[in-house]
Scaffold this active site. Sequence first.
Site, PDB file in Angstrom:
ATOM      1  N   HIS A   1      10.449   5.992  -7.824  1.00 15.54           N
ATOM      2  CA  HIS A   1      10.973   4.431  -7.195  1.00 15.54           C
ATOM      3  C   HIS A   1      10.596   3.878  -8.367  1.00 15.54           C
ATOM      4  CE1 HIS A   1      12.658   4.845  -3.392  1.00 15.54           C
ATOM      5  NE2 HIS A   1      11.274   5.774  -2.937  1.00 15.54           N
ATOM      6  N   ASP A   2       8.962   4.164  -8.811  1.00 14.66           N
ATOM      7  CA  ASP A   2       7.985   3.068  -9.169  1.00 14.66           C
ATOM      8  C   ASP A   2       8.347   3.441 -11.187  1.00 14.66           C
ATOM      9  OD1 ASP A   2       5.595   3.431  -7.193  1.00 14.66           O
ATOM     10  OD2 ASP A   2       7.280   2.426  -7.055  1.00 14.66           O
TER      11      ASP A   2
ATOM     12  N   ASP B   1      -0.094   1.576  -6.529  1.00 13.85           N
ATOM     13  CA  ASP B   1      -0.887   1.957  -5.105  1.00 13.85           C
ATOM     14  C   ASP B   1      -0.750   3.725  -5.184  1.00 13.85           C
ATOM     15  OD1 ASP B   1       1.931   1.386  -2.558  1.00 13.85           O
ATOM     16  OD2 ASP B   1       1.947   1.285  -4.580  1.00 13.85           O
TER      17      ASP B   1
ATOM     18  N   ASP C   1       3.920   5.865  -8.095  1.00 11.16           N
ATOM     19  CA  ASP C   1       3.691   5.483  -9.498  1.00 11.16           C
ATOM     20  C   ASP C   1       2.215   5.889 -10.579  1.00 11.16           C
ATOM     21  OD1 ASP C   1       2.512   4.307  -6.011  1.00 11.16           O
ATOM     22  OD2 ASP C   1       3.037   2.567  -7.238  1.00 11.16           O
TER      23      ASP C   1
ATOM     24  N   THR D   1       4.107  -2.298  -8.596  1.00 10.02           N
ATOM     25  CA  THR D   1       4.936  -1.085  -7.869  1.00 10.02           C
ATOM     26  C   THR D   1       4.168  -0.313  -6.733  1.00 10.02           C
ATOM     27  OG1 THR D   1       3.217   1.075  -9.690  1.00 10.02           O
ATOM     28  CG2 THR D   1       4.555   0.078 -10.317  1.00 10.02           C
TER      29      THR D   1
ATOM     30  N   ASN E   1       0.856   2.965  -0.474  1.00  9.74           N
ATOM     31  CA  ASN E   1       0.716   4.313  -0.049  1.00  9.74           C
ATOM     32  C   ASN E   1      -0.383   4.515   0.975  1.00  9.74           C
ATOM     33  OD1 ASN E   1       3.304   4.066  -0.643  1.00  9.74           O
ATOM     34  ND2 ASN E   1       2.514   4.888  -3.272  1.00  9.74           N
TER      35      ASN E   1
ATOM     36  N   GLN F   1       9.564  13.766   1.511  1.00  5.82           N
ATOM     37  CA  GLN F   1      11.149  12.561   1.125  1.00  5.82           C
ATOM     38  C   GLN F   1      12.639  13.853   1.941  1.00  5.82           C
ATOM     39  OE1 GLN F   1      11.359   9.681   0.398  1.00  5.82           O
ATOM     40  NE2 GLN F   1      10.098   9.296  -1.061  1.00  5.82           N
TER      41      GLN F   1
ATOM     42  N   PHE G   1       9.316  -1.034   1.265  1.00  3.45           N
ATOM     43  CA  PHE G   1       7.573  -0.267   1.356  1.00  3.45           C
ATOM     44  C   PHE G   1       7.169  -1.999   0.685  1.00  3.45           C
ATOM     45  CE2 PHE G   1       3.970   1.169   2.643  1.00  3.45           C
ATOM     46  CZ  PHE G   1       2.824   1.031   1.624  1.00  3.45           C
ATOM     47  N   ASN G   2       7.718  -2.247  -0.180  1.00  2.02           N
ATOM     48  CA  ASN G   2       6.358  -2.497  -0.899  1.00  2.02           C
ATOM     49  C   ASN G   2       6.261  -4.095  -0.841  1.00  2.02           C
ATOM     50  OD1 ASN G   2       4.579  -1.003  -2.885  1.00  2.02           O
ATOM     51  ND2 ASN G   2       6.885  -1.014  -4.199  1.00  2.02           N
TER      52      ASN G   2
HETATM   53  O1  RIB Z   1       9.614   1.735  -1.301  1.00  8.40           O
HETATM   54  C1  RIB Z   1       8.717   2.556  -2.198  1.00  8.40           C
HETATM   55  C2  RIB Z   1       8.065   1.765  -2.942  1.00  8.40           C
HETATM   56  O2  RIB Z   1       6.926   2.194  -1.866  1.00  8.40           O
HETATM   57  C3  RIB Z   1       7.207   2.857  -4.238  1.00  8.40           C
HETATM   58  O3  RIB Z   1       6.290   2.395  -4.602  1.00  8.40           O
HETATM   59  C4  RIB Z   1       5.903   3.976  -3.013  1.00  8.40           C
HETATM   60  O4  RIB Z   1       5.058   4.066  -3.933  1.00  8.40           O
HETATM   61  C5  RIB Z   1       6.007   2.583  -2.064  1.00  8.40           C
HETATM   62  O5  RIB Z   1       5.034   1.969  -2.890  1.00  8.40           O
HETATM   63 CA    CA Z   2       3.637   2.774  -5.558  1.00  5.96          CA
END
Ligand code: RIB
Ligand code: CA
Length: 311
Positions: free
Chosen positions: A239-240, A11, A16, A124, A40, A227, A165-166
């Site tokens: 993260h991804d 996303d 990503d 991701t 996102n 951030q 979040f994901n």
């Molecule tokens: O929590 C972080 C995740 O949520 C990452 O994949 C970021 O791109 C969002 O999708």
């Molecule tokens: Ca992501």
Amino acid sequence: MERKKIILDCDPGHDDAVAILLAGGSPALELLGITVVAGNQTLENTQRNARQVVQWLGLQVPVFAGCGQPMVREKMTAGDIHGKTGLDGPAFPPLVCPLEQEHAVAFLVRTLLASEGDITVVTTGPMTNLAMALRLEPRIAEKIQRIVLMGGSCGSGNVSPAAEFNILADPEAAHVCFTAGRPITMVGLDVTRKALCYPAVVERMGRVGNEASRLFVELMGHFCRTQKEVFGWEGGPLHDPVTIAWLLDPTVLTTRPMNVRIDIGGGQSYGRTNCDGFDYLRLPHNADVAVEIDVEKFWDIIEAGLRRYGA
Ligand code: RIB
Ligand code: CA
């Protein structure tokens, strides 16, 4: 060297985009396709963003648009981090990279069914596309070699006290994937929050001096600023790409087999990944959960990934 076949479901999203960069440039991986999901940002934005990254890097990878909303809950996005386009920051040229006509879920079903069971599905973003594919055609489950996801947390969340979040963006989809009976590697906040892209890291990657490193620097310019605004961190957690780094070098993470269940009860902990690290419940271990990361090795993998794109 036999290339590992992967499908990247994402996303974009700044992190990503770095996962696409790392996967697309690696000779060790065969990126069969990029499937895109809302997360996102809206699907209209995330699918465009994926195509812009593919075009910038000159990748020959098909991009498929998938689900624009979660399976059950209402849609949520992360504009506070990724901006109104979902990939704010870089000045992308006019878009010519095409979007495939085939729906991402249809691509997942068709490609997995036709495979020898040697495809790793990396997610991701919210797991909606993969979950819908599993529901549409359950026979694909046995064809998935492994699911590698960025998502969840043994500890606290990042969009609620309980949830990452994901997972929270589509808890029911995560539940479908975590109960599909396939090997899972869960790369959660426990490790990705240690992959902090400090200014010194951005400067290091900028010294690579090619188009990939220029994209990285322009992406991180926005990502690290938001951030800091939202979480107060001096470096944004990347993260991804940790998922792809693990595929390239599994020693970058320490994982432990656990039972992981998704809270789909809809209460305060909706979307929490309940990771039974102490085996309280004696339930089957359905996931290998990342518990430690070799951060230095991770940044070495990122730099090597940038260098794959030439001088
Ligand atoms: O929590 C972080 C995740 O949520 C990452 O994949 C970021 O791109 C969002 O999708
Ligand atoms: Ca992501």
